[in-house]
Enzyme design. Structure first.
Site, PDB file in Angstrom:
ATOM      1  N   ARG A 156       0.842  -1.193   0.000  1.00 30.13           N
ATOM      2  CA  ARG A 156       0.000   0.000   0.000  1.00 30.13           C
ATOM      3  C   ARG A 156       0.885   1.254   0.000  1.00 30.13           C
ATOM      4  O   ARG A 156       2.071   1.190   0.352  1.00 30.13           O
ATOM      5  CB  ARG A 156      -0.898   0.046   1.227  1.00 30.13           C
ATOM      6  CG  ARG A 156      -1.813  -1.137   1.431  1.00 30.13           C
ATOM      7  CD  ARG A 156      -2.573  -0.970   2.735  1.00 30.13           C
ATOM      8  NE  ARG A 156      -3.547  -2.031   2.982  1.00 30.13           N
ATOM      9  CZ  ARG A 156      -3.298  -3.125   3.698  1.00 30.13           C
ATOM     10  NH1 ARG A 156      -2.094  -3.295   4.238  1.00 30.13           N
ATOM     11  NH2 ARG A 156      -4.238  -4.036   3.892  1.00 30.13           N
ATOM     12  N   LYS A 182      -1.416  -1.305   7.922  1.00 38.97           N
ATOM     13  CA  LYS A 182      -2.484  -0.537   8.550  1.00 38.97           C
ATOM     14  C   LYS A 182      -2.687  -1.004   9.980  1.00 38.97           C
ATOM     15  O   LYS A 182      -2.572  -2.187  10.280  1.00 38.97           O
ATOM     16  CB  LYS A 182      -3.780  -0.707   7.740  1.00 38.97           C
ATOM     17  CG  LYS A 182      -3.693  -0.148   6.333  1.00 38.97           C
ATOM     18  CD  LYS A 182      -4.901  -0.516   5.490  1.00 38.97           C
ATOM     19  CE  LYS A 182      -6.171   0.128   5.984  1.00 38.97           C
ATOM     20  NZ  LYS A 182      -7.322  -0.137   5.088  1.00 38.97           N
ATOM     21  N   HIS A 237      -3.053   2.029  -6.050  1.00 36.55           N
ATOM     22  CA  HIS A 237      -3.880   0.911  -5.582  1.00 36.55           C
ATOM     23  C   HIS A 237      -4.186  -0.059  -6.720  1.00 36.55           C
ATOM     24  O   HIS A 237      -4.345  -1.262  -6.493  1.00 36.55           O
ATOM     25  CB  HIS A 237      -5.182   1.436  -4.977  1.00 36.55           C
ATOM     26  CG  HIS A 237      -5.798   0.484  -4.002  1.00 36.55           C
ATOM     27  ND1 HIS A 237      -5.216   0.151  -2.795  1.00 36.55           N
ATOM     28  CD2 HIS A 237      -6.951  -0.232  -4.059  1.00 36.55           C
ATOM     29  CE1 HIS A 237      -5.979  -0.718  -2.155  1.00 36.55           C
ATOM     30  NE2 HIS A 237      -7.040  -0.967  -2.891  1.00 36.55           N
ATOM     31  N   ARG A 240      -1.721  -2.764  -6.748  1.00 39.20           N
ATOM     32  CA  ARG A 240      -1.996  -3.865  -5.805  1.00 39.20           C
ATOM     33  C   ARG A 240      -2.961  -4.870  -6.425  1.00 39.20           C
ATOM     34  O   ARG A 240      -2.826  -6.076  -6.252  1.00 39.20           O
ATOM     35  CB  ARG A 240      -2.584  -3.312  -4.500  1.00 39.20           C
ATOM     36  CG  ARG A 240      -1.526  -3.113  -3.429  1.00 39.20           C
ATOM     37  CD  ARG A 240      -2.042  -2.401  -2.224  1.00 39.20           C
ATOM     38  NE  ARG A 240      -3.046  -3.084  -1.423  1.00 39.20           N
ATOM     39  CZ  ARG A 240      -2.778  -3.978  -0.450  1.00 39.20           C
ATOM     40  NH1 ARG A 240      -1.535  -4.340  -0.207  1.00 39.20           N
ATOM     41  NH2 ARG A 240      -3.753  -4.498   0.261  1.00 39.20           N
ATOM     42  N   HIS A 263      -4.343  -8.737   4.235  1.00 45.51           N
ATOM     43  CA  HIS A 263      -5.789  -8.709   4.431  1.00 45.51           C
ATOM     44  C   HIS A 263      -6.184  -9.625   5.588  1.00 45.51           C
ATOM     45  O   HIS A 263      -5.527 -10.627   5.854  1.00 45.51           O
ATOM     46  CB  HIS A 263      -6.517  -9.172   3.164  1.00 45.51           C
ATOM     47  CG  HIS A 263      -6.462  -8.186   2.049  1.00 45.51           C
ATOM     48  ND1 HIS A 263      -6.597  -8.531   0.723  1.00 45.51           N
ATOM     49  CD2 HIS A 263      -6.280  -6.836   2.057  1.00 45.51           C
ATOM     50  CE1 HIS A 263      -6.511  -7.456  -0.030  1.00 45.51           C
ATOM     51  NE2 HIS A 263      -6.317  -6.426   0.756  1.00 45.51           N
ATOM     52  N   TYR A 272      -9.664  -8.136  -5.167  1.00 44.20           N
ATOM     53  CA  TYR A 272      -8.493  -7.590  -5.852  1.00 44.20           C
ATOM     54  C   TYR A 272      -8.105  -8.394  -7.085  1.00 44.20           C
ATOM     55  O   TYR A 272      -7.273  -7.953  -7.869  1.00 44.20           O
ATOM     56  CB  TYR A 272      -7.290  -7.579  -4.888  1.00 44.20           C
ATOM     57  CG  TYR A 272      -7.301  -6.464  -3.874  1.00 44.20           C
ATOM     58  CD1 TYR A 272      -8.321  -6.371  -2.918  1.00 44.20           C
ATOM     59  CD2 TYR A 272      -6.305  -5.513  -3.843  1.00 44.20           C
ATOM     60  CE1 TYR A 272      -8.342  -5.362  -1.980  1.00 44.20           C
ATOM     61  CE2 TYR A 272      -6.312  -4.495  -2.903  1.00 44.20           C
ATOM     62  CZ  TYR A 272      -7.325  -4.428  -1.979  1.00 44.20           C
ATOM     63  OH  TYR A 272      -7.341  -3.407  -1.056  1.00 44.20           O
TER      64      TYR A 272
END
Length: 289
Positions: A156, A182, A237, A240, A263, A272
């Protein structure tokens, strides 16, 4: 409420000073930002929340605790936002007023009954190989590394921005990188040797993408650099998505891809992945045979 005399200096993201808010909002926003930091929220989350609450404060131009539900509804109804943007703004305002009620600043939460916005069902949108190739050829070393870390590591923008030389290391099988994800979650992602050496060579023992402040560039700046290099509306993004789609086409290992992307659920990872057209076509043809 923290007294002005002992109030810590609030964290102000670069560029925010250009957009002043009414004084009656500023004090409350500063305290709210401190509470978010005390709760361990990431700097990226804090930056996003502060940006949106300042936007709302400038638009309403009244005491934050005299705002009514009708005022919010009218203000937001005039905004032409994408669905996810609207969800982010509503979450910010709800959070601000929940904090205000919890800390005794007001007895009412005018944002509590804002309409619920369902998240959009995202479709995978991987960057085509030829688009990426042209972007890399036209980019400088810094932007090229940003693009490569997204397409070859699935990172990311917030993870790329924070890379430090100490995060890259040799293991039993080659090179890997500690990714700061994150929510301050960490994971280890294998890196191609050539890419790892380029990272170490550029970082020179420090941050890979240093800022003028002496730390690293912001995730937003990282994303802007990638978007400027990619044509049209392709973004970092999208790379990704390309990483996930390439990996699935090569291995069909959803669990491994989920781990690499950081994830928490395979259902998120599936969003994705764009299945190769040849694979979909072969399924249809097998049924038709």
């Amino acid at each position: 409420m923290i007294s002005m005399k002992h109030r810590p200096r609030p964290y102000i993201h670069r560029g925010m000073a250009k957009y002043p808010v009414p004084a009656v909002w500023q004090v409350e926003i500063d305290d709210w930002v401190l509470s978010l930091r005390a709760a361990g929220r990431s700097e990226q989350t804090i930056e996003t929340r502060e940006t949106w609450i300042r936007y709302v404060a400038r638009g309403l131009e009244c005491d934050p605790f005299e705002v009514s539900y009708d005022q919010l509804l009218l203000f937001f109804g005039r905004a032409e936002w994408a669905r996810e943007t609207r969800r982010s703004v509503y979450a910010t305002v709800r959070g601000f007023y929940r904090w205000a009620v919890a800390t005794g600043r007001t007895d009412t939460n005018p944002a509590a009954d804002l309409p619920a916005i369902k998240p959009a069902a995202p479709l995978p949108r991987p960057v085509p190989d030829d688009v990426l190739r042209e972007a890399v050829q036209a980019s400088d070393e810094r932007t090229t590394l940003i693009l490569m870390l997204a397409i070859h590591g699935g990172l990311r923008r917030c993870e790329i921005a924070r890379i430090h030389a100490r995060d890259v290391f040799r293991d039993l099988y080659g090179y890997s990188i500690v990714v700061h994800g994150k929510g301050d979650k960490q994971r280890i992602v294998p890196l191609d040797k050539a890419l790892a050496l380029r990272v170490l060579d550029r970082a020179q023992g420090g941050y890979l993408f240093p800022s003028e402040r002496g730390d690293h560039i912001t995730p937003r700046h990282c994303g802007r650099l990638a978007s400027a290099a990619l044509p049209g509306d392709w973004t970092l993004h999208s790379l990704r998505h390309a990483f996930a789609s390439r990996a699935y086409a090569a291995t069909s290992d959803l669990l491994a891809i989920q781990t690499l992307l950081g994830h928490t659920s395979p259902s998120v990872t599936q969003r994705y992945i764009a299945l190769p057209d040849a694979r979909l076509r072969s399924v249809v043809e097998s049924v038709s045979a």
